[in-house]
Motif scaffolding. Structure first.
Motif, short mmCIF file in Angstrom:
data_model
loop_
_atom_site.label_atom_id
_atom_site.label_comp_id
_atom_site.label_asym_id
_atom_site.label_seq_id
_atom_site.Cartn_x
_atom_site.Cartn_y
_atom_site.Cartn_z
N LEU A 246 -53.82 -17.91 57.28
CA LEU A 246 -53.68 -16.63 56.62
C LEU A 246 -54.99 -15.85 56.70
N GLY A 247 -54.93 -14.62 57.22
CA GLY A 247 -56.10 -13.75 57.22
C GLY A 247 -57.06 -13.97 58.37
N GLY A 248 -58.23 -13.31 58.26
CA GLY A 248 -59.27 -13.44 59.28
C GLY A 248 -58.83 -12.90 60.62
N GLN A 249 -59.09 -13.66 61.69
CA GLN A 249 -58.74 -13.23 63.04
C GLN A 249 -57.42 -13.83 63.51
N ASN A 250 -56.69 -14.48 62.61
CA ASN A 250 -55.45 -15.14 63.00
C ASN A 250 -54.34 -14.13 63.26
N LYS A 251 -53.54 -14.38 64.30
CA LYS A 251 -52.47 -13.48 64.69
C LYS A 251 -51.22 -14.30 65.04
N VAL A 252 -50.06 -13.70 64.80
CA VAL A 252 -48.80 -14.33 65.18
C VAL A 252 -48.51 -13.99 66.64
N PRO A 253 -48.31 -14.98 67.53
CA PRO A 253 -47.95 -14.66 68.91
C PRO A 253 -46.63 -13.89 68.96
N ARG A 254 -46.58 -12.86 69.79
CA ARG A 254 -45.37 -12.06 69.91
C ARG A 254 -44.22 -12.85 70.54
N LEU A 255 -44.55 -13.75 71.45
CA LEU A 255 -43.49 -14.54 72.09
C LEU A 255 -44.04 -15.84 72.61
N SER A 256 -43.15 -16.82 72.69
CA SER A 256 -43.53 -18.17 73.11
C SER A 256 -42.45 -18.70 74.04
N ASN A 257 -42.86 -19.59 74.92
CA ASN A 257 -41.90 -20.19 75.84
C ASN A 257 -41.32 -21.47 75.25
N ASP A 258 -41.70 -21.80 74.01
CA ASP A 258 -41.14 -22.97 73.32
C ASP A 258 -40.67 -22.54 71.94
N ARG A 259 -40.24 -23.50 71.12
CA ARG A 259 -39.60 -23.18 69.85
C ARG A 259 -40.43 -23.60 68.64
N LYS A 260 -41.72 -23.86 68.83
CA LYS A 260 -42.54 -24.35 67.70
C LYS A 260 -42.56 -23.35 66.55
N ILE A 261 -42.85 -22.08 66.86
CA ILE A 261 -42.88 -21.06 65.82
C ILE A 261 -41.47 -20.74 65.35
N ALA A 262 -40.55 -20.59 66.30
CA ALA A 262 -39.17 -20.22 65.97
C ALA A 262 -38.53 -21.20 65.02
N ASP A 263 -38.71 -22.48 65.25
CA ASP A 263 -38.10 -23.48 64.39
C ASP A 263 -38.67 -23.43 62.97
N ASN A 264 -39.95 -23.11 62.86
CA ASN A 264 -40.57 -22.98 61.53
C ASN A 264 -40.06 -21.75 60.81
N LEU A 265 -39.73 -20.69 61.56
CA LEU A 265 -39.28 -19.45 60.95
C LEU A 265 -37.80 -19.49 60.56
N SER A 266 -37.06 -20.46 61.06
CA SER A 266 -35.61 -20.51 60.80
C SER A 266 -35.30 -20.59 59.30
N SER A 267 -36.18 -21.18 58.53
CA SER A 267 -35.94 -21.31 57.09
C SER A 267 -36.11 -19.98 56.36
N PHE A 268 -36.65 -18.95 57.05
CA PHE A 268 -36.87 -17.63 56.41
C PHE A 268 -35.78 -16.63 56.77
N ILE A 269 -34.75 -17.06 57.50
CA ILE A 269 -33.68 -16.11 57.91
C ILE A 269 -32.88 -15.67 56.69
N ASN A 270 -32.60 -14.36 56.63
CA ASN A 270 -31.77 -13.83 55.55
C ASN A 270 -30.36 -14.42 55.63
#
Length: 499
Positions: A475-499
């Protein structure tokens, strides 16, 4: 008008005159830079190992120095980190900028006594070119805030180590120190949310005129200011706030929400600083592209992004670049990085002067089926349709979904946090898909050929990305969320936040 503001105009004119001189001969400046770099490093271990003493031309240099990423340069860098002098650059570094790599773990990027002044000069010149072009100096008299990492530095074998933004905090010129916020004590707070709250308390009653930082974290600062002010817009809290300086990510996905928070449009300056060097900055309010700094102690090379992973990709100098072509950026620096693949992709939009747009990361793409969709394309598709439909975007990322139920085609899965949601998500998704097909012919062919089904957008809960970054300790500083990935590491973590 204060004294500093009054003096800034003639000083800005003097500086811009010097900038215009090298802008007219950027190729000459680059050739001179390469010659100086090679001469300065010829007696280092790296210079001896790669025959710097016999290099006469750029072709000689290309034959002698291969392209390497951090992992491939690690044997040399580890010697520098261990305190050995004259390894990649003469003497020892002044600092190590500590960064987190996705494949290399913690990375230590050297900053030398030659490279550090270039960081300071570029940041200063970005503001002075703005003063020279617009004549606006009011921001100089007020308070300026730089949302950055902790300035606390640690020693590693006698060399100071810290985040780049924390190191930069020690390099702010004396004439700006009285105007600068937050205080050193507040800046040292490690927990980002506690730090933002402390910054809000410290700045709330100040005359903030310039605010600088990575857009998503500036938005968090604005949100908490507004909460404290009972819903007031930033323009009503900071009545003289006129200039926003940012870098690190494309501003466009954040522009609408940030401007809504401010309550008016303010001037902006985009910068392109990296731990490896300050590469470019926006030098005109009439043009969103960035001036490539051709005389800043770095010699640039470029590899066409679609050739990057070939066995022997063509690498070219500034002299041979083409407009509107996506290139992986390669650096050779006065801190001792050689043939270094920084991981960013850029494209040239002008060669007189040489101006660029940052298009993404060479490793941030989707090509699960040969489509090679890049960050610039997904951003353009989403933002174009969002603007047409009056939809607000807080943050997003994209990943391939290959494992689908039997009989169902795979697809690109988009995770989007909306500030203003579309009335019909399916219709919105269809338009975004059509926009992406127009930007990427390979993606179009895969949709037409029924290899992929059209993309699917998942609407995420409010603060989904902030909560995700918090869960990752980023959280914060120079950290950024990658816009896209060729794998599902971020996507799988975000699945729990789906409306």
């Amino acid at each position: 008008m204060g004294l500093k503001a009054a003096l800034s105009k003639p000083f800005a004119a003097f500086i811009v005159k010097g900038i215009n001189k090298w802008k007219k001969d950027a190729i000459g400046a680059q050739k001179e830079t390469l010659s100086q770099l090679i001469d300065s490093a010829k007696n280092t271990s790296f210079g001896k190992d790669h025959g710097f003493a016999s290099i006469q031309t750029y072709d000689d240099f290309k034959r002698a120095v291969p392209i390497r990423d951090y992992e491939e340069l690690r044997p040399y860098i580890e010697r520098v980190v261990a305190g050995e002098p004259d390894v990649m650059w003469k003497g020892k570094p002044l600092y190590f900028a500590k960064t987190s790599g996705t494949t290399s773990g913690v990375k230590y990027i050297p900053l030398s006594k030659e490279s550090v002044p270039e960081h300071v000069k570029a940041a200063r010149n970005a503001l002075l070119t703005y003063v020279n072009e617009t004549g606006k100096t009011g921001f100089i008299n007020g308070k300026m805030i730089f949302l950055q990492g902790s300035p606390i530095l640690k020693k590693k074998n006698g060399i100071n180590v810290g985040r780049l933004s924390g190191i930069v905090a020690h390099l702010v010129p004396g004439y700006l120190q009285k105007n600068r916020l937050p205080s050193y004590e507040t800046n040292c707070i490690e927990d980002w949310e506690q730090k933002v709250d402390a910054i809000v308390e410290e700045t709330f009653n100040e005359d903030m005129t310039l605010i600088s930082g990575i857009p998503p974290w500036v938005q968090m600062y604005f949100d908490r200011l507004t909460l404290k002010a009972g819903g007031k817009k930033i323009k009503d809290i900071f009545k003289n706030f006129t200039l926003f300086v940012y870098g690190g990510v494309n501003y466009e996905p954040y522009r609408a929400k940030i401007e809504e928070s401010i309550g008016k449009r303010v001037d902006t300056i985009e910068t392109y600083p990296a731990s490896e060097g300050f590469i470019a900055y926006q030098d005109s309010q009439q043009d969103k592209s960035l001036l490539l700094l051709a005389n800043a102690g770095m010699f640039y090379e470029f590899i066409a992004a679609d050739e990057y992973y070939n066995d022997n990709p063509l690498r070219v100098s500034l002299e041979d670049v083409e407009l509107e072509k996506n290139y992986a950026l390669i650096l050779n620096t006065n801190a001792g990085l050689w043939g270094y693949s920084i991981g960013d992709t850029i494209k040239f939009v002008s060669k007189n002067p040489y101006k660029i747009l940052v298009t993404g990361r060479i490793k941030h793409f989707i090509s699960a089926f040969g489509e090679h969709v890049i960050g610039e394309e997904v951003e353009h598709a989403l933002l174009t349709v969002a603007k047409e439909e009056g939809v607000g975007i807080t943050e997003f990322t994209v990943a391939p979904q290959v494992e689908t139920p039997q009989g169902e085609l795979p697809y690109h899965e988009w995770f989007v946090e909306f500030s203003t949601a579309p009335k019909d998500l399916n219709a919105f998704s269809k338009k975004v898909d059509e926009a992406l097909q127009k930007k990427n012919i390979y993606y179009f062919d895969l949709i037409e050929g029924k290899i992929l089904q059209p993309l699917i957008i998942r609407s995420l809960k409010k603060d989904a990305f902030v909560n995700y970054m918090r869960s990752q300790g980023k959280l914060g500083g120079q950290n950024k969320v990658p816009r896209l990935s060729n794998d599902r590491k971020i996507a799988d973590n975000l699945s729990s936040f789906i409306n």
